[in-house]
Design a protein around this motif. Structure first.
Motif, PDB file in Angstrom:
ATOM      1  N   THR A   4       0.839  -1.192   0.000  1.00 56.09           N
ATOM      2  CA  THR A   4       0.000   0.000   0.000  1.00 56.09           C
ATOM      3  C   THR A   4       0.879   1.249   0.000  1.00 56.09           C
ATOM      4  N   LEU A   5       0.244   2.399  -0.081  1.00 55.37           N
ATOM      5  CA  LEU A   5       1.002   3.650  -0.012  1.00 55.37           C
ATOM      6  C   LEU A   5       1.655   3.830   1.359  1.00 55.37           C
ATOM      7  N   ASP A   6       1.132   3.177   2.373  1.00 59.70           N
ATOM      8  CA  ASP A   6       1.758   3.227   3.698  1.00 59.70           C
ATOM      9  C   ASP A   6       3.091   2.490   3.727  1.00 59.70           C
ATOM     10  N   ASP A   7       3.339   1.655   2.729  1.00 59.01           N
ATOM     11  CA  ASP A   7       4.600   0.915   2.659  1.00 59.01           C
ATOM     12  C   ASP A   7       5.697   1.695   1.944  1.00 59.01           C
ATOM     13  N   LEU A   8       5.392   2.896   1.475  1.00 52.36           N
ATOM     14  CA  LEU A   8       6.417   3.712   0.826  1.00 52.36           C
ATOM     15  C   LEU A   8       7.525   4.063   1.813  1.00 52.36           C
ATOM     16  N   GLY A   9       8.737   4.105   1.317  1.00 51.91           N
ATOM     17  CA  GLY A   9       9.872   4.475   2.150  1.00 51.91           C
ATOM     18  C   GLY A   9      11.150   3.960   1.524  1.00 51.91           C
ATOM     19  N   SER A  10      12.269   4.514   1.937  1.00 56.14           N
ATOM     20  CA  SER A  10      13.550   4.066   1.394  1.00 56.14           C
ATOM     21  C   SER A  10      14.603   4.134   2.492  1.00 56.14           C
ATOM     22  N   ALA A  11      15.729   3.465   2.232  1.00 58.64           N
ATOM     23  CA  ALA A  11      16.824   3.442   3.199  1.00 58.64           C
ATOM     24  C   ALA A  11      18.158   3.659   2.499  1.00 58.64           C
ATOM     25  N   THR A  12      18.148   4.472   1.460  1.00 59.47           N
ATOM     26  CA  THR A  12      19.379   4.750   0.706  1.00 59.47           C
ATOM     27  C   THR A  12      19.840   6.175   1.006  1.00 59.47           C
ATOM     28  N   PHE A  13      20.173   6.405   2.268  1.00 62.69           N
ATOM     29  CA  PHE A  13      20.467   7.766   2.720  1.00 62.69           C
ATOM     30  C   PHE A  13      21.706   8.348   2.048  1.00 62.69           C
ATOM     31  N   ARG A  14      22.725   7.518   1.839  1.00 60.63           N
ATOM     32  CA  ARG A  14      23.950   8.052   1.228  1.00 60.63           C
ATOM     33  C   ARG A  14      23.690   8.509  -0.202  1.00 60.63           C
ATOM     34  N   ALA A  15      22.899   7.755  -0.945  1.00 60.54           N
ATOM     35  CA  ALA A  15      22.575   8.178  -2.310  1.00 60.54           C
ATOM     36  C   ALA A  15      21.740   9.452  -2.302  1.00 60.54           C
ATOM     37  N   ASP A  16      20.800   9.566  -1.360  1.00 55.81           N
ATOM     38  CA  ASP A  16      19.990  10.778  -1.278  1.00 55.81           C
ATOM     39  C   ASP A  16      20.856  11.991  -0.952  1.00 55.81           C
ATOM     40  N   LEU A  17      21.769  11.835   0.004  1.00 51.09           N
ATOM     41  CA  LEU A  17      22.682  12.933   0.326  1.00 51.09           C
ATOM     42  C   LEU A  17      23.608  13.227  -0.858  1.00 51.09           C
ATOM     43  N   GLY A  18      23.984  12.179  -1.572  1.00 52.52           N
ATOM     44  CA  GLY A  18      24.819  12.375  -2.745  1.00 52.52           C
ATOM     45  C   GLY A  18      24.150  13.221  -3.805  1.00 52.52           C
ATOM     46  N   SER A  19      22.815  13.121  -3.896  1.00 46.97           N
ATOM     47  CA  SER A  19      22.107  13.946  -4.877  1.00 46.97           C
ATOM     48  C   SER A  19      22.207  15.421  -4.525  1.00 46.97           C
ATOM     49  N   PHE A  20      22.246  15.756  -3.234  1.00 45.17           N
ATOM     50  CA  PHE A  20      22.461  17.155  -2.828  1.00 45.17           C
ATOM     51  C   PHE A  20      23.881  17.601  -3.187  1.00 45.17           C
ATOM     52  N   ARG A  21      24.854  16.741  -2.915  1.00 47.79           N
ATOM     53  CA  ARG A  21      26.248  17.096  -3.189  1.00 47.79           C
ATOM     54  C   ARG A  21      26.513  17.212  -4.684  1.00 47.79           C
ATOM     55  N   HIS A  22      25.771  16.455  -5.462  1.00 53.20           N
ATOM     56  CA  HIS A  22      25.949  16.522  -6.908  1.00 53.20           C
ATOM     57  C   HIS A  22      25.592  17.899  -7.459  1.00 53.20           C
ATOM     58  N   GLU A  23      24.710  18.614  -6.780  1.00 50.04           N
ATOM     59  CA  GLU A  23      24.280  19.932  -7.257  1.00 50.04           C
ATOM     60  C   GLU A  23      25.457  20.895  -7.400  1.00 50.04           C
ATOM     61  N   THR A  24      26.493  20.708  -6.584  1.00 45.37           N
ATOM     62  CA  THR A  24      27.652  21.611  -6.624  1.00 45.37           C
ATOM     63  C   THR A  24      28.925  20.876  -7.036  1.00 45.37           C
ATOM     64  N   GLN A  25      28.769  19.687  -7.608  1.00 47.19           N
ATOM     65  CA  GLN A  25      29.941  18.941  -8.065  1.00 47.19           C
ATOM     66  C   GLN A  25      30.649  19.713  -9.170  1.00 47.19           C
ATOM     67  N   TYR A  26      31.973  19.710  -9.145  1.00 48.43           N
ATOM     68  CA  TYR A  26      32.736  20.588 -10.042  1.00 48.43           C
ATOM     69  C   TYR A  26      32.565  20.185 -11.502  1.00 48.43           C
ATOM     70  N   THR A  27      32.740  18.910 -11.814  1.00 45.37           N
ATOM     71  CA  THR A  27      32.538  18.435 -13.186  1.00 45.37           C
ATOM     72  C   THR A  27      31.323  17.500 -13.217  1.00 45.37           C
ATOM     73  N   ARG A  28      30.468  17.708 -14.218  1.00 45.33           N
ATOM     74  CA  ARG A  28      29.224  16.932 -14.288  1.00 45.33           C
ATOM     75  C   ARG A  28      28.887  16.619 -15.746  1.00 45.33           C
ATOM     76  N   LEU A  29      28.473  15.384 -15.964  1.00 42.15           N
ATOM     77  CA  LEU A  29      27.893  14.994 -17.255  1.00 42.15           C
ATOM     78  C   LEU A  29      26.375  14.934 -17.174  1.00 42.15           C
ATOM     79  N   PHE A  30      25.838  14.709 -15.974  1.00 41.18           N
ATOM     80  CA  PHE A  30      24.416  14.432 -15.799  1.00 41.18           C
ATOM     81  C   PHE A  30      23.735  15.529 -14.989  1.00 41.18           C
ATOM     82  N   ARG A  31      22.410  15.557 -15.106  1.00 40.22           N
ATOM     83  CA  ARG A  31      21.615  16.569 -14.402  1.00 40.22           C
ATOM     84  C   ARG A  31      21.250  16.132 -12.996  1.00 40.22           C
ATOM     85  N   SER A  32      21.490  14.885 -12.647  1.00 39.87           N
ATOM     86  CA  SER A  32      21.219  14.429 -11.272  1.00 39.87           C
ATOM     87  C   SER A  32      22.230  13.363 -10.878  1.00 39.87           C
TER      88      SER A  32
END
Length: 227
Positions: free
Chosen positions: A199-227
């Motif tokens: 159900t929708l109550d089962d939504l959730g994730s446990a990939t905290f490092r990847a989620d934090l990595g998406s924030f750090r990617h915003e200011t990454q010096y060299t980038r090929l991708f948008r995320s």
């Protein structure tokens, strides 16, 4: 308008050639390569396995399933509710862009070339941003494509797109990438079999490092991708 296309449409919709811009996104994988988390075949397989089974892959599958059911029932209110939740759950600005840009492009392309009355009746319920798994669930449900095959195809295509990103980032080659996709297939099938019971109550994730990595990617010096 054409007749419902059946499962054959999934080959087109989830192909790299379908105009959703999937090639432009890596879902934080580019940051993981930069940080040294992904250095080869084994680490890529582990990273993707967690993203799919414990992270956004599982959540997107649940959201797709509920959008599919809403479409099959002709329930625009339920569809809009699922979409609003899907957009709100994006953990960063880049990941919100990733799902919404692809979702809007996907829905527009399907309506332009593969539309059916059920799809046109429900599409107005999705005003504004449209999450990618919701758009896929809507299209598949409107075309009467079985949920089970839609989930398997969507989840494997998600993994394949990220493997393609890894090949372009160069920690692995094409043959190793193909092996990773093959390794992901049983996990995808098992997850796809589980999702319809959730159900929708089962939504959730446990990939905290990847989620934090998406924030750090915003200011990454060299980038090929948008995320």
């Amino acid at each position: 308008m054409p007749e419902p296309a059946g499962a054959l449409a999934l080959f087109a919709w989830l192909s790299p050639a379908f105009p959703v811009g999937a090639y432009a996104y890596s879902h934080a994988l580019e940051w993981a390569v930069e940080a040294g988390d992904i250095t080869g075949e084994a680490s890529l397989a582990a990273f993707l396995g967690d993203l799919v089974a414990l992270g956004f892959g599982r959540s997107d599958g649940i959201l797709l399933a509920h959008a599919h059911r809403a479409a099959a029932a002709g329930d625009g209110a339920a569809l809009a509710e699922v979409n609003g939740l899907a957009v709100a759950l994006a953990p960063s600005a880049e990941l919100r862009l990733e799902t919404c840009q692809q979702g809007g492009s996907f829905l527009g392309a399907v309506r332009a070339a593969w539309s059916v009355p059920a799809l046109e009746a429900l599409a107005p319920a999705l005003s504004g941003e449209v999450a990618y798994p919701v758009a896929v669930g809507l299209a598949a449900g409107a075309h009467g494509i079985a949920l089970a095959v839609t989930l398997e195809a969507f989840l494997l295509a998600t993994a394949q797109n990220l493997v393609s990103a890894a090949v372009r980032l160069a920690p692995i080659g094409q043959t190793a990438g193909t092996r990773v996709v093959a390794q992901m297939a049983p996990r995808v099938r098992a997850l796809a079999a589980q999702i319809p019971t959730l159900t929708l109550d089962d939504l959730g994730s446990a990939t905290f490092r990847a989620d934090l990595g998406s924030f750090r990617h915003e200011t990454q010096y060299t980038r090929l991708f948008r995320s």
